[in-house]
Write a protein that holds these residues in place. Structure first.
Motif, mmCIF file in Angstrom:
data_model
loop_
_atom_site.group_PDB
_atom_site.id
_atom_site.type_symbol
_atom_site.label_atom_id
_atom_site.label_comp_id
_atom_site.label_asym_id
_atom_site.label_seq_id
_atom_site.Cartn_x
_atom_site.Cartn_y
_atom_site.Cartn_z
ATOM 1 N N ALA A 1 0.848 -1.205 0.000
ATOM 2 C CA ALA A 1 0.000 0.000 0.000
ATOM 3 C C ALA A 1 0.877 1.246 0.000
ATOM 4 O O ALA A 1 0.639 2.201 -0.744
ATOM 5 N N GLU A 2 1.933 1.214 0.821
ATOM 6 C CA GLU A 2 2.815 2.375 0.930
ATOM 7 C C GLU A 2 3.605 2.583 -0.371
ATOM 8 O O GLU A 2 3.783 3.710 -0.825
ATOM 9 N N VAL A 3 4.059 1.474 -0.955
ATOM 10 C CA VAL A 3 4.788 1.556 -2.230
ATOM 11 C C VAL A 3 3.890 2.168 -3.292
ATOM 12 O O VAL A 3 4.293 3.077 -4.030
ATOM 13 N N ARG A 4 2.646 1.720 -3.373
ATOM 14 C CA ARG A 4 1.732 2.199 -4.421
ATOM 15 C C ARG A 4 1.410 3.677 -4.253
ATOM 16 O O ARG A 4 1.080 4.357 -5.208
ATOM 17 N N ARG A 5 1.505 4.156 -3.028
ATOM 18 C CA ARG A 5 1.277 5.576 -2.791
ATOM 19 C C ARG A 5 2.397 6.440 -3.344
ATOM 20 O O ARG A 5 2.213 7.597 -3.684
ATOM 21 N N LYS A 6 3.598 5.852 -3.403
ATOM 22 C CA LYS A 6 4.760 6.602 -3.876
ATOM 23 C C LYS A 6 4.905 6.556 -5.389
ATOM 24 O O LYS A 6 5.622 7.354 -5.976
ATOM 25 N N VAL A 7 4.273 5.546 -5.996
ATOM 26 C CA VAL A 7 4.536 5.274 -7.413
ATOM 27 C C VAL A 7 3.317 5.576 -8.269
ATOM 28 O O VAL A 7 2.230 5.085 -8.001
ATOM 29 N N GLY A 8 3.498 6.391 -9.295
ATOM 30 C CA GLY A 8 2.448 6.600 -10.297
ATOM 31 C C GLY A 8 2.803 5.805 -11.527
ATOM 32 O O GLY A 8 3.969 5.756 -11.926
ATOM 33 N N TYR A 9 1.818 5.159 -12.132
ATOM 34 C CA TYR A 9 2.121 4.227 -13.202
ATOM 35 C C TYR A 9 1.167 4.448 -14.371
ATOM 36 O O TYR A 9 -0.037 4.268 -14.237
ATOM 37 N N VAL A 10 1.714 4.861 -15.507
ATOM 38 C CA VAL A 10 0.913 4.973 -16.718
ATOM 39 C C VAL A 10 1.087 3.668 -17.483
ATOM 40 O O VAL A 10 2.161 3.368 -17.988
ATOM 41 N N LEU A 11 0.016 2.871 -17.543
ATOM 42 C CA LEU A 11 0.088 1.555 -18.186
ATOM 43 C C LEU A 11 0.183 1.688 -19.705
ATOM 44 O O LEU A 11 -0.240 2.683 -20.286
ATOM 45 N N GLN A 12 0.752 0.654 -20.348
ATOM 46 C CA GLN A 12 0.873 0.664 -21.805
ATOM 47 C C GLN A 12 -0.513 0.727 -22.448
ATOM 48 O O GLN A 12 -0.695 1.342 -23.490
ATOM 49 N N ASP A 13 -1.503 0.100 -21.807
ATOM 50 C CA ASP A 13 -2.863 0.104 -22.334
ATOM 51 C C ASP A 13 -3.743 1.009 -21.470
ATOM 52 O O ASP A 13 -4.112 0.630 -20.367
#
Ligand SMILES: Nc1ncnc2c1ncn2[C@@H]1O[C@H](COP(=O)(O)OP(=O)(O)OP(=O)(O)O)[C@@H](O)[C@H]1O
Ligand SMILES: [Mg+2]
Length: 238
Positions: free
Chosen positions: A71-83
């Protein structure tokens, strides 16, 4: 800021898609991830927020990616998916953009103000109140990027952010990214964009890290690129 240490991953029943990948992205650095189709770029990105579980170690801002820290990792990381289709889940663009920020405690007004700034930066204010399922492929990609930017993550992962964008949107994206003082890992076949944005480049082939160096050196190295099914950026091939 972002560390991959001996990262290995195989899809069930397949040869390894990543093998012993080790590198780090420093605070504020923009790193390009290049490699032919199937080289392992998307697979590597999916391991960061734990969408795939790799062996080896990945750390995000000093935090190891594991089930406890997810949960904490996902808060730090923004991810633009290929699709982009697998990223949008609210009816309207603006709803998608404020979902994360409201979830993390902003008021609706604050979240909308932040979202409006991002839309303006990207030059896509006209998409604000459009329905996600009624906009074009390129518009959807711009909206997906806007959604991630609106979250203001410490680290941004972007998988093929410029694909399907027209020249004006591609330029708006590049200018916005260049203006952001943010740690970024950008996977792309758009080597001209990588050359424009990134100071460093990682080259993958067959799931292995082949080269890690200055963008200006790697993207000028015709022999190296061609040996791994790539070509010089257009702006350097004349
Ligand atoms: N869901 C999956 N199941 C099995 N194998 C997969 C799956 N997704 C990808 N692969 C395989 O893993 C390898 C790496 O794929 P990946 O999507 O990471 O490549 P990529 O570098 O992102 O390629 P592209 O430039 O086409 O986006 C390829 O051999 C691919 O066929
Ligand atoms: Mg990919």
């Amino acid at each position: 800021m972002l560390r991959f240490d001996n990262v290995t991953f195989s899809y069930p029943g397949s040869a390894p898609a990543l093998e012993g990948v080790t590198f780090e992205v420093n605070d504020g650095e923009k790193v390009g991830l290049i490699g032919a189709n199937g080289a392992g770029k998307s697979t590597l990105m999916k391991c960061v927020p734990g969408l795939l579980e790799a062996s080896g170690t990945i750390t995000v801002g000093g935090l190891a990616v594991n089930r406890e820290n997810l949960a904490e990792v996902r808060r730090k990381v923004g991810y633009v998916l290929q699709d982009p289709d697998s990223q949008m889940f609210m009816p309207k663009v603006i709803d998608d953009m404020i979902f994360g920020p409201v979830n993390y405690g902003l008021s609706r007004e604050e979240a909308e103000a932040g979202a409006d700034r991002v839309l303006e930066d990207l030059g896509i204010t006209r998409l604000r109140d459009r329905y996600n399922h009624r906009i074009s492929g390129g518009e959807k990609r711009m909206a997906a990027i806007a959604t991630v930017l609106a979250m203001g993550p410490d680290i941004m992962l972007m998988d093929e952010p410029s694909s399907s964008l027209d020249p004006r949107n591609r330029r708006a994206l590049i200018n916005t990214i260049k203006g952001l003082d943010r740690t970024m890992l950008i996977a792309s076949h758009d080597l001209d964009m990588i050359l424009d944005i990134c100071s460093r480049v990682i080259l993958l082939d067959g799931g292995k890290l082949i080269a890690d160096g200055k963008a200006a050196d790697i993207l000028r190295d015709r022999e190296l690129l061609e040996a791994h099914s790539l070509e010089l950026p257009l702006s350097l091939s004349r």
